[in-house]
Write a protein that holds these residues in place. Structure first.
Motif, PDB file in Angstrom:
ATOM      1  N   ARG A  64     -52.340  77.052 -29.341  1.00  0.00           N
ATOM      2  CA  ARG A  64     -52.673  76.318 -30.559  1.00  0.00           C
ATOM      3  C   ARG A  64     -51.377  75.997 -31.302  1.00  0.00           C
ATOM      4  O   ARG A  64     -50.553  76.880 -31.518  1.00  0.00           O
ATOM      5  N   PHE A  65     -51.242  74.749 -31.667  1.00  0.00           N
ATOM      6  CA  PHE A  65     -50.056  74.346 -32.458  1.00  0.00           C
ATOM      7  C   PHE A  65     -50.377  73.056 -33.205  1.00  0.00           C
ATOM      8  O   PHE A  65     -51.360  72.377 -32.909  1.00  0.00           O
ATOM      9  N   ARG A  66     -49.533  72.772 -34.165  1.00  0.00           N
ATOM     10  CA  ARG A  66     -49.773  71.600 -35.008  1.00  0.00           C
ATOM     11  C   ARG A  66     -48.656  70.583 -34.796  1.00  0.00           C
ATOM     12  O   ARG A  66     -47.492  70.931 -34.624  1.00  0.00           O
ATOM     13  N   LEU A  67     -49.025  69.312 -34.836  1.00  0.00           N
ATOM     14  CA  LEU A  67     -48.067  68.208 -34.670  1.00  0.00           C
ATOM     15  C   LEU A  67     -48.145  67.260 -35.865  1.00  0.00           C
ATOM     16  O   LEU A  67     -49.202  67.108 -36.490  1.00  0.00           O
ATOM     17  N   ARG A  68     -47.029  66.623 -36.110  1.00  0.00           N
ATOM     18  CA  ARG A  68     -46.989  65.611 -37.167  1.00  0.00           C
ATOM     19  C   ARG A  68     -47.079  64.231 -36.507  1.00  0.00           C
ATOM     20  O   ARG A  68     -46.330  63.909 -35.601  1.00  0.00           O
ATOM     21  N   SER A  69     -48.023  63.416 -36.946  1.00  0.00           N
ATOM     22  CA  SER A  69     -48.271  62.120 -36.296  1.00  0.00           C
ATOM     23  C   SER A  69     -47.334  61.015 -36.786  1.00  0.00           C
ATOM     24  O   SER A  69     -47.202  59.977 -36.147  1.00  0.00           O
ATOM     25  N   ASN A  70     -46.711  61.217 -37.940  1.00  0.00           N
ATOM     26  CA  ASN A  70     -45.859  60.199 -38.569  1.00  0.00           C
ATOM     27  C   ASN A  70     -46.671  58.968 -38.972  1.00  0.00           C
ATOM     28  O   ASN A  70     -46.136  57.877 -39.128  1.00  0.00           O
ATOM     29  N   VAL A  71     -47.982  59.167 -39.147  1.00  0.00           N
ATOM     30  CA  VAL A  71     -48.861  58.111 -39.651  1.00  0.00           C
ATOM     31  C   VAL A  71     -49.319  58.539 -41.032  1.00  0.00           C
ATOM     32  O   VAL A  71     -49.911  59.617 -41.188  1.00  0.00           O
ATOM     33  N   PHE A  72     -49.060  57.700 -42.030  1.00  0.00           N
ATOM     34  CA  PHE A  72     -49.382  58.035 -43.430  1.00  0.00           C
ATOM     35  C   PHE A  72     -50.484  57.112 -43.921  1.00  0.00           C
ATOM     36  O   PHE A  72     -50.479  55.908 -43.644  1.00  0.00           O
ATOM     37  N   VAL A  73     -51.442  57.720 -44.648  1.00  0.00           N
ATOM     38  CA  VAL A  73     -52.597  56.954 -45.098  1.00  0.00           C
ATOM     39  C   VAL A  73     -52.981  57.399 -46.510  1.00  0.00           C
ATOM     40  O   VAL A  73     -52.739  58.547 -46.908  1.00  0.00           O
TER      41      VAL A  73
ATOM     42  N   SER B 263     -51.498  68.312 -47.293  1.00  0.00           N
ATOM     43  CA  SER B 263     -51.730  68.554 -48.724  1.00  0.00           C
ATOM     44  C   SER B 263     -50.616  67.950 -49.579  1.00  0.00           C
ATOM     45  O   SER B 263     -50.760  67.786 -50.790  1.00  0.00           O
ATOM     46  N   LYS B 264     -49.495  67.606 -48.965  1.00  0.00           N
ATOM     47  CA  LYS B 264     -48.362  67.045 -49.690  1.00  0.00           C
ATOM     48  C   LYS B 264     -48.397  65.519 -49.608  1.00  0.00           C
ATOM     49  O   LYS B 264     -48.614  64.945 -48.541  1.00  0.00           O
ATOM     50  N   ALA B 265     -48.204  64.893 -50.744  1.00  0.00           N
ATOM     51  CA  ALA B 265     -48.217  63.430 -50.801  1.00  0.00           C
ATOM     52  C   ALA B 265     -46.804  62.899 -51.036  1.00  0.00           C
ATOM     53  O   ALA B 265     -45.981  63.542 -51.692  1.00  0.00           O
ATOM     54  N   ARG B 266     -46.543  61.709 -50.513  1.00  0.00           N
ATOM     55  CA  ARG B 266     -45.258  61.044 -50.761  1.00  0.00           C
ATOM     56  C   ARG B 266     -45.275  60.439 -52.160  1.00  0.00           C
ATOM     57  O   ARG B 266     -46.291  60.493 -52.882  1.00  0.00           O
ATOM     58  N   GLN B 267     -44.162  59.829 -52.537  1.00  0.00           N
ATOM     59  CA  GLN B 267     -44.081  59.217 -53.861  1.00  0.00           C
ATOM     60  C   GLN B 267     -45.083  58.079 -54.020  1.00  0.00           C
ATOM     61  O   GLN B 267     -45.541  57.793 -55.129  1.00  0.00           O
ATOM     62  N   ASP B 268     -45.404  57.391 -52.881  1.00  0.00           N
ATOM     63  CA  ASP B 268     -46.378  56.296 -52.978  1.00  0.00           C
ATOM     64  C   ASP B 268     -47.816  56.794 -52.897  1.00  0.00           C
ATOM     65  O   ASP B 268     -48.762  55.990 -52.866  1.00  0.00           O
ATOM     66  N   GLY B 269     -48.018  58.121 -52.851  1.00  0.00           N
ATOM     67  CA  GLY B 269     -49.353  58.703 -52.860  1.00  0.00           C
ATOM     68  C   GLY B 269     -49.970  58.885 -51.490  1.00  0.00           C
ATOM     69  O   GLY B 269     -51.039  59.502 -51.371  1.00  0.00           O
ATOM     70  N   LYS B 270     -49.333  58.407 -50.455  1.00  0.00           N
ATOM     71  CA  LYS B 270     -49.888  58.513 -49.101  1.00  0.00           C
ATOM     72  C   LYS B 270     -49.564  59.869 -48.493  1.00  0.00           C
ATOM     73  O   LYS B 270     -48.543  60.475 -48.817  1.00  0.00           O
ATOM     74  N   ARG B 271     -50.452  60.299 -47.595  1.00  0.00           N
ATOM     75  CA  ARG B 271     -50.285  61.598 -46.950  1.00  0.00           C
ATOM     76  C   ARG B 271     -50.257  61.427 -45.437  1.00  0.00           C
ATOM     77  O   ARG B 271     -50.916  60.542 -44.887  1.00  0.00           O
ATOM     78  N   GLU B 272     -49.536  62.324 -44.772  1.00  0.00           N
ATOM     79  CA  GLU B 272     -49.418  62.245 -43.328  1.00  0.00           C
ATOM     80  C   GLU B 272     -50.632  62.882 -42.651  1.00  0.00           C
ATOM     81  O   GLU B 272     -51.165  63.883 -43.114  1.00  0.00           O
ATOM     82  N   ILE B 273     -51.052  62.255 -41.536  1.00  0.00           N
ATOM     83  CA  ILE B 273     -52.143  62.812 -40.741  1.00  0.00           C
ATOM     84  C   ILE B 273     -51.547  63.865 -39.811  1.00  0.00           C
ATOM     85  O   ILE B 273     -50.654  63.562 -39.007  1.00  0.00           O
ATOM     86  N   LEU B 274     -52.022  65.087 -39.912  1.00  0.00           N
ATOM     87  CA  LEU B 274     -51.541  66.189 -39.078  1.00  0.00           C
ATOM     88  C   LEU B 274     -52.545  66.449 -37.954  1.00  0.00           C
ATOM     89  O   LEU B 274     -53.763  66.273 -38.134  1.00  0.00           O
ATOM     90  N   ILE B 275     -52.033  66.886 -36.815  1.00  0.00           N
ATOM     91  CA  ILE B 275     -52.872  67.110 -35.633  1.00  0.00           C
ATOM     92  C   ILE B 275     -52.779  68.584 -35.234  1.00  0.00           C
ATOM     93  O   ILE B 275     -51.677  69.122 -35.089  1.00  0.00           O
TER      94      ILE B 275
END
Length: 514
Positions: free
Chosen positions: A31-40, A10-22
């Motif tokens: 059950r747990f969540r990971l950060r992919s470090n891929v922004f789109v 739900s949080k966007a970077r300054q360039d408007g891109k958001r990270e894909i969460l897994i």
């Protein structure tokens, strides 16, 4: 089996891109969540398909299409690896946690390195428990290796901060931009200081060090005695000097040996030659210059040579050949002699007619000649004076240069050049063949005593430079004009050692003013 769900943050970077969460689900309670470090960009994300949509090129900028393709490939690769990690953990009955997955991803550089991969089947997942354990071991080895390298680097830097006095010689040469010849001369001094220090450690005090802060007039005087007696000490203590020379050899090489030594072979120990007064004075002057420079730049807190009398170099009348003797050598028939002898004679005669040092002759090219005038900056003093030597070429000098114009053996040089040591040996033979063998008086460089010797026995390439300067000065008695051709600056001490002011010159002046 494990399953994953992908969604945008739900949080966007300054360039408007958001990270894909897994979000990972793997059985009851896992059950747990990971950060992919891929922004789109949100516009390219398909929430229903949980994938990056790559739009047609015709609709948007091509660079954005390429960026979307890269993001799609990155998240698909991440997803495949994550499933493989989860399945490997479950098959090995290992506890699957977020920390475990993150740790496995951090091992990716080791797992994907072809040199470290050991799975037999390329299609098999790299994320087996065995591979992961091996990658963990490799990572630990890399960490320990990096730590060891850092320790060694820190130790080396610490050692550099505690320099020996002679360690500053290279720094001084670079900062003062000394010529290659003078830098080499200072490296000779470095070897002498190193051998002196090691000799002192082996025979008197094992903790002795040539430290800038403890340098004193007494050490300088003791070093002078060592320079005088080193050859005798080697004969008296051969085993000790074998050890010293194995660590600090005499030879100063700027290049590696052309022929490598056989395995386990040691270089032959050279005999140290006895040094004359002038040589010792010259080395002590360099030592004084080093200490004065260390004081000026703040590496030394005192000037130890203020209480040391170095003395002066003693020179006899300058010895060089006459114009007639030069013509004798130039006319010598060497058609049946070796190529080395022929080139040596031409080098010597060209030096006699231009006055350049052999070190300069070896660097001259066709570009140094314009309108039959040779112009160059002498290598020995270019860093200090930038004085340019300008020499009009006579017909004999031009003939020697033209002789090698189309010769491949000259390479990029003005004429072919042979090694200086071989040149000086050849010149002694050439002098005798030409009959230039008159007796001259000189001060023996080792004993300091006057002696009579054949001029052929002391023939060298540098005699050619003295011949040029002496002959030119005899015609003009003007050091400024001669200096313009030889590269000597006004008031040069070296220039006074090149000219002979005898009674015939004085009578010639008187005859002109009568």
């Amino acid at each position: 089996m494990s399953s994953i769900e992908k969604n945008l943050s739900s949080k966007a970077r300054q360039d408007g891109k958001r990270e894909i969460l897994i979000r990972v689900s793997a059985g009851r309670g896992v059950r747990f969540r990971l950060r992919s470090n891929v922004f789109v960009s949100a516009e390219f994300w398909n929430d229903e398909a949980q994938s990056v949509n790559v739009p047609p090129k015709r609709k948007i900028n091509a660079s954005k299409v390429m960026e979307a393709q890269q993001q799609k490939a990155a998240i698909e690769a991440y997803s495949r690896d994550l499933i493989a990690i989860c399945n490997a953990a479950q098959e090995a009955d290992a506890e699957l946690t977020r920390e475990w997955c993150e740790d496995c991803f951090s091992l990716a550089p080791f797992l994907h390195d072809p040199s470290s991969r050991f799975v037999a089947d390329a299609s098999q997942s790299l994320y087996t428990l065995a591979n992961i354990r091996r990658a963990q071991s490799m990572r630990q080895d890399a960490i320990e290796r990096a730590a060891k390298q850092e320790q060694e680097k820190a130790a080396a830097e610490a050692a550099m901060n505690i320099k020996r006095l002679y360690d500053y010689i290279q720094i001084m040469c670079e900062r003062k931009q000394l010529s290659a010849v003078r830098s080499k001369n200072y490296r000779v001094l470095m070897g002498q200081l190193q051998r002196y220090e090691y000799w002192y450690q082996l025979t008197k005090d094992k903790d002795f060090r040539l430290d800038p802060e403890t340098m004193s007039a007494e050490i300088a005087e003791d070093f002078r005695v060592y320079l005088r007696d080193e050859a005798k000490l080697q004969k008296k203590h051969p085993k000790t000097f074998a050890k010293i020379l194995a660590k600090y050899p005499i030879a100063i090489r700027s290049t590696q040996r052309k022929t490598p030594l056989p395995d386990n072979a040691k270089p032959r120990t050279r005999a140290i030659e006895e040094r004359g007064t002038n040589t010792i004075v010259g080395q002590m002057q360099k030592f004084k210059s080093l200490c004065n420079w260390l004081y000026e730049v703040g590496y030394m807190s005192s000037k130890p040579f203020e209480r040391v009398s170095i003395g002066k170099e003693l020179y006899s009348q300058p010895i060089y050949i006459s114009i007639e003797e030069r013509k004798q050598i130039a006319a010598l028939d060497l058609s049946n002699a070796s190529r080395t002898m022929q080139i040596a004679r031409d080098e010597f005669i060209l030096q006699c007619l231009t006055g350049c040092r052999i070190s300069d002759l070896e660097t001259l090219t066709d570009a140094n000649i314009k309108d039959d005038v040779l112009t160059y900056v002498p290598n020995k003093t270019k860093a200090e004076t930038h004085a340019t030597a300008t020499v009009p070429l006579c017909s004999e000098a031009k003939a020697i240069i033209d002789k090698y114009k189309d010769s491949q053996e000259r390479g990029n040089h003005l004429i072919p050049c042979i090694a200086q040591q071989n040149l000086n040996i050849a010149l002694k033979t050439i002098f005798r063949m030409a009959g230039v063998t008159r007796q001259v008086e000189r001060i023996n460089p080792r004993t300091g005593e006057k002696e009579s010797i054949s001029i052929a026995d002391i023939a060298s390439s540098h005699m050619a430079r003295r011949t040029f300067v002496g002959a030119a000065y005899a015609q003009t008695q003007d050091p400024t004009i001669v200096g313009l051709m030889s590269g000597h600056v006004e008031g040069s001490k070296a220039f006074s050692r090149y000219v002979r002011r005898d009674i015939s010159m004085l009578r010639g002046i008187i005859d002109k003013i009568q």
